[in-house]
Design a protein around this motif. Structure first.
Motif, PDB file in Angstrom:
ATOM      1  N   LEU A 189      54.120 -22.448  96.263  1.00 15.27           N
ATOM      2  CA  LEU A 189      55.613 -23.059  95.723  1.00 15.27           C
ATOM      3  C   LEU A 189      55.177 -23.791  94.212  1.00 15.27           C
ATOM      4  O   LEU A 189      55.853 -23.668  93.152  1.00 15.27           O
ATOM      5  CB  LEU A 189      56.519 -24.150  96.394  1.00 15.27           C
ATOM      6  CG  LEU A 189      57.552 -25.011  95.579  1.00 15.27           C
ATOM      7  CD1 LEU A 189      58.603 -24.021  95.341  1.00 15.27           C
ATOM      8  CD2 LEU A 189      58.119 -25.987  96.731  1.00 15.27           C
ATOM      9  N   ALA A 190      54.262 -24.333  94.105  1.00 18.32           N
ATOM     10  CA  ALA A 190      53.710 -25.113  93.012  1.00 18.32           C
ATOM     11  C   ALA A 190      53.410 -23.874  91.914  1.00 18.32           C
ATOM     12  O   ALA A 190      53.936 -24.003  90.920  1.00 18.32           O
ATOM     13  CB  ALA A 190      52.257 -25.848  93.161  1.00 18.32           C
ATOM     14  N   VAL A 191      52.843 -23.026  92.246  1.00 17.75           N
ATOM     15  CA  VAL A 191      52.548 -21.982  91.318  1.00 17.75           C
ATOM     16  C   VAL A 191      53.709 -21.191  90.969  1.00 17.75           C
ATOM     17  O   VAL A 191      54.128 -20.723  89.641  1.00 17.75           O
ATOM     18  CB  VAL A 191      51.548 -20.782  92.038  1.00 17.75           C
ATOM     19  CG1 VAL A 191      51.343 -19.554  91.027  1.00 17.75           C
ATOM     20  CG2 VAL A 191      50.185 -21.461  92.173  1.00 17.75           C
ATOM     21  N   ALA A 192      54.771 -20.942  91.704  1.00 18.91           N
ATOM     22  CA  ALA A 192      56.101 -20.417  91.343  1.00 18.91           C
ATOM     23  C   ALA A 192      56.902 -21.207  90.547  1.00 18.91           C
ATOM     24  O   ALA A 192      57.292 -20.823  89.756  1.00 18.91           O
ATOM     25  CB  ALA A 192      56.767 -20.168  92.718  1.00 18.91           C
ATOM     26  N   ILE A 193      56.721 -22.318  90.643  1.00 11.08           N
ATOM     27  CA  ILE A 193      57.611 -23.456  89.849  1.00 11.08           C
ATOM     28  C   ILE A 193      56.845 -23.368  88.417  1.00 11.08           C
ATOM     29  O   ILE A 193      57.524 -23.231  87.470  1.00 11.08           O
ATOM     30  CB  ILE A 193      57.376 -24.998  90.304  1.00 11.08           C
ATOM     31  CG1 ILE A 193      58.139 -25.005  91.563  1.00 11.08           C
ATOM     32  CG2 ILE A 193      57.929 -25.876  89.207  1.00 11.08           C
ATOM     33  CD1 ILE A 193      58.126 -26.343  92.215  1.00 11.08           C
ATOM     34  N   ASP A 194      55.488 -23.274  88.164  1.00 15.86           N
ATOM     35  CA  ASP A 194      54.801 -23.266  86.967  1.00 15.86           C
ATOM     36  C   ASP A 194      55.336 -21.867  86.364  1.00 15.86           C
ATOM     37  O   ASP A 194      55.456 -21.794  85.206  1.00 15.86           O
ATOM     38  CB  ASP A 194      53.378 -23.215  87.182  1.00 15.86           C
ATOM     39  CG  ASP A 194      52.973 -24.606  87.641  1.00 15.86           C
ATOM     40  OD1 ASP A 194      53.633 -25.503  87.663  1.00 15.86           O
ATOM     41  OD2 ASP A 194      51.501 -24.799  88.217  1.00 15.86           O
ATOM     42  N   TRP A 195      55.123 -20.823  87.044  1.00 16.39           N
ATOM     43  CA  TRP A 195      55.706 -19.629  86.412  1.00 16.39           C
ATOM     44  C   TRP A 195      57.028 -19.622  85.857  1.00 16.39           C
ATOM     45  O   TRP A 195      57.125 -19.006  84.999  1.00 16.39           O
ATOM     46  CB  TRP A 195      55.283 -18.418  87.732  1.00 16.39           C
ATOM     47  CG  TRP A 195      55.763 -16.972  87.167  1.00 16.39           C
ATOM     48  CD1 TRP A 195      54.733 -16.107  86.463  1.00 16.39           C
ATOM     49  CD2 TRP A 195      56.860 -16.315  87.298  1.00 16.39           C
ATOM     50  NE1 TRP A 195      55.295 -15.080  86.199  1.00 16.39           N
ATOM     51  CE2 TRP A 195      56.529 -14.921  86.410  1.00 16.39           C
ATOM     52  CE3 TRP A 195      57.994 -16.632  87.719  1.00 16.39           C
ATOM     53  CZ2 TRP A 195      57.381 -14.118  86.540  1.00 16.39           C
ATOM     54  CZ3 TRP A 195      59.065 -15.595  87.451  1.00 16.39           C
ATOM     55  CH2 TRP A 195      58.800 -14.296  86.827  1.00 16.39           C
ATOM     56  N   MET A 196      57.728 -20.079  86.792  1.00 14.98           N
ATOM     57  CA  MET A 196      59.236 -19.880  86.237  1.00 14.98           C
ATOM     58  C   MET A 196      59.516 -20.875  85.162  1.00 14.98           C
ATOM     59  O   MET A 196      60.063 -20.546  84.136  1.00 14.98           O
ATOM     60  CB  MET A 196      60.029 -20.562  87.524  1.00 14.98           C
ATOM     61  CG  MET A 196      60.411 -19.631  88.481  1.00 14.98           C
ATOM     62  SD  MET A 196      61.516 -19.984  89.719  1.00 14.98           S
ATOM     63  CE  MET A 196      60.765 -21.445  90.539  1.00 14.98           C
ATOM     64  N   VAL A 197      58.920 -22.096  84.961  1.00 15.27           N
ATOM     65  CA  VAL A 197      58.794 -22.991  83.897  1.00 15.27           C
ATOM     66  C   VAL A 197      58.255 -22.243  82.669  1.00 15.27           C
ATOM     67  O   VAL A 197      58.753 -22.218  81.400  1.00 15.27           O
ATOM     68  CB  VAL A 197      58.046 -24.158  84.098  1.00 15.27           C
ATOM     69  CG1 VAL A 197      58.189 -25.003  82.898  1.00 15.27           C
ATOM     70  CG2 VAL A 197      58.975 -25.130  85.100  1.00 15.27           C
ATOM     71  N   ILE A 198      57.090 -21.522  82.662  1.00 12.54           N
ATOM     72  CA  ILE A 198      56.506 -21.175  81.574  1.00 12.54           C
ATOM     73  C   ILE A 198      57.266 -19.732  81.124  1.00 12.54           C
ATOM     74  O   ILE A 198      57.315 -19.675  79.753  1.00 12.54           O
ATOM     75  CB  ILE A 198      54.877 -20.605  81.885  1.00 12.54           C
ATOM     76  CG1 ILE A 198      54.222 -21.922  82.283  1.00 12.54           C
ATOM     77  CG2 ILE A 198      54.506 -19.699  80.878  1.00 12.54           C
ATOM     78  CD1 ILE A 198      52.747 -21.567  82.820  1.00 12.54           C
ATOM     79  N   ARG A 199      57.694 -18.731  82.109  1.00  7.72           N
ATOM     80  CA  ARG A 199      58.513 -17.607  81.935  1.00  7.72           C
ATOM     81  C   ARG A 199      59.977 -18.147  81.070  1.00  7.72           C
ATOM     82  O   ARG A 199      60.377 -17.582  80.141  1.00  7.72           O
ATOM     83  CB  ARG A 199      58.827 -16.765  82.987  1.00  7.72           C
ATOM     84  CG  ARG A 199      57.415 -16.311  83.562  1.00  7.72           C
ATOM     85  CD  ARG A 199      56.841 -15.246  82.709  1.00  7.72           C
ATOM     86  NE  ARG A 199      57.670 -14.180  82.449  1.00  7.72           N
ATOM     87  CZ  ARG A 199      57.733 -13.345  81.637  1.00  7.72           C
ATOM     88  NH1 ARG A 199      56.699 -13.157  80.762  1.00  7.72           N
ATOM     89  NH2 ARG A 199      58.647 -12.239  81.409  1.00  7.72           N
ATOM     90  N   GLY A 200      60.524 -19.248  81.587  1.00  4.23           N
ATOM     91  CA  GLY A 200      61.602 -19.892  80.956  1.00  4.23           C
ATOM     92  C   GLY A 200      61.512 -20.405  79.591  1.00  4.23           C
ATOM     93  O   GLY A 200      62.391 -20.485  78.967  1.00  4.23           O
ATOM     94  N   GLN A 201      60.485 -20.674  79.107  1.00  2.00           N
ATOM     95  CA  GLN A 201      59.821 -20.917  77.947  1.00  2.00           C
ATOM     96  C   GLN A 201      59.674 -19.654  77.047  1.00  2.00           C
ATOM     97  O   GLN A 201      59.550 -19.782  75.776  1.00  2.00           O
ATOM     98  CB  GLN A 201      58.902 -22.078  77.964  1.00  2.00           C
ATOM     99  CG  GLN A 201      59.026 -23.097  78.123  1.00  2.00           C
ATOM    100  CD  GLN A 201      57.606 -23.996  78.450  1.00  2.00           C
ATOM    101  OE1 GLN A 201      56.408 -23.597  78.078  1.00  2.00           O
ATOM    102  NE2 GLN A 201      57.828 -25.442  78.979  1.00  2.00           N
ATOM    103  N   GLY A 202      59.856 -18.517  77.627  1.00  2.00           N
ATOM    104  CA  GLY A 202      59.520 -17.348  76.703  1.00  2.00           C
ATOM    105  C   GLY A 202      58.242 -16.860  76.579  1.00  2.00           C
ATOM    106  O   GLY A 202      57.876 -16.145  75.589  1.00  2.00           O
ATOM    107  N   MET A 203      57.327 -17.397  77.618  1.00  2.00           N
ATOM    108  CA  MET A 203      56.002 -17.114  77.226  1.00  2.00           C
ATOM    109  C   MET A 203      55.263 -16.225  78.522  1.00  2.00           C
ATOM    110  O   MET A 203      56.022 -16.541  79.604  1.00  2.00           O
ATOM    111  CB  MET A 203      55.175 -18.627  77.247  1.00  2.00           C
ATOM    112  CG  MET A 203      55.461 -19.240  75.897  1.00  2.00           C
ATOM    113  SD  MET A 203      54.523 -20.843  75.966  1.00  2.00           S
ATOM    114  CE  MET A 203      52.844 -20.339  75.754  1.00  2.00           C
ATOM    115  N   ASP A 204      54.437 -15.662  78.303  1.00  2.00           N
ATOM    116  CA  ASP A 204      53.517 -14.972  79.461  1.00  2.00           C
ATOM    117  C   ASP A 204      52.742 -16.089  80.147  1.00  2.00           C
ATOM    118  O   ASP A 204      52.120 -16.911  79.504  1.00  2.00           O
ATOM    119  CB  ASP A 204      52.576 -14.000  78.689  1.00  2.00           C
ATOM    120  CG  ASP A 204      51.612 -13.353  79.918  1.00  2.00           C
ATOM    121  OD1 ASP A 204      52.151 -13.388  81.110  1.00  2.00           O
ATOM    122  OD2 ASP A 204      50.515 -12.750  79.524  1.00  2.00           O
TER     123      ASP A 204
END
Length: 198
Positions: A61-76
């Motif tokens: 869940l922690a990694v998934a949240i990080d992934w969603m936040v970063i992708r939400g910022q338009g970044m890889d």
């Protein structure tokens, strides 16, 4: 309420708490600090019988949240400043918090001054160990730190330790108060039930 239901409720609350607070972790501007470290310590205390799958689930869940936040910022995700080979040191970092909660539960009988002292010690030691992995992983393994030195690492460790300890202690204190209140309610509910039977 049966033990399985209690654990499911605790796991759900911890997941919601992490989702609500960790989503800001990459912006560094939030009125509520990240509760992730406290979540793993509290999880180790309440979910030790579910550790084989609850710990990996919270880690995912922690990694998934990080992934969603970063992708939400338009970044890889893998190109982000905070994601480097050191990012994966969060696994032993969070495991240190979980182990602290697990140890605390093994030595817990009920609320007492001794239990409070053990809680305080565990929060400090587990957070220091967690920070060693998390901060050390980033400092030594991230390309963001061009010329790492022991002195630079120590200064960085000291700079961030206080805020992380304060945030962890705050959330753990709330959980501790809830634990004490539940014990008080359980003690008063027992005699009341006996009187009704009588």
């Amino acid at each position: 309420m049966n033990t399985t239901l209690q654990r499911a409720i605790v796991l759900s609350l911890l997941a919601l708490l992490m989702a609500a607070t960790r989503s800001h972790v990459f912006t560094h501007f939030t009125p509520v600090p990240d509760a992730s470290w406290a979540v793993f310590l509290i999880g180790g205390f309440y979910l030790r019988d579910w550790a084989r799958w609850a710990f990996p689930a919270l880690m995912a869940l922690a990694v998934a949240i990080d992934w969603m936040v970063i992708r939400g910022q338009g970044m890889d995700f893998f190109a982000h400043y905070c994601v480097s080979p050191g990012y994966w040191m969060l696994v032993p970092a969070h495991a240190a918090m979980w182990a602290g909660g697990h140890w605390l539960r093994r030595h817990y009988t009920d609320a007492s001054p001794g239990a409070l002292a053990r809680l305080a010690a565990v929060v400090v030691v587990a957070t220091a160990t967690c920070h060693l992995f998390a901060q050390g992983g980033f400092y030594w393994l991230s390309p963001a730190v061009a010329e790492p030195t022991v002195a630079g690492w120590a200064a960085n460790y000291g700079h961030w330790f206080g805020p992380y300890l304060a945030a962890t202690a705050m959330f753990v204190a709330v959980a501790a108060v809830a634990q004490v209140l539940s014990e008080v309610v359980a003690r008063h509910a027992g005699p009341a039930r006996q009187r009704k039977r009588g």
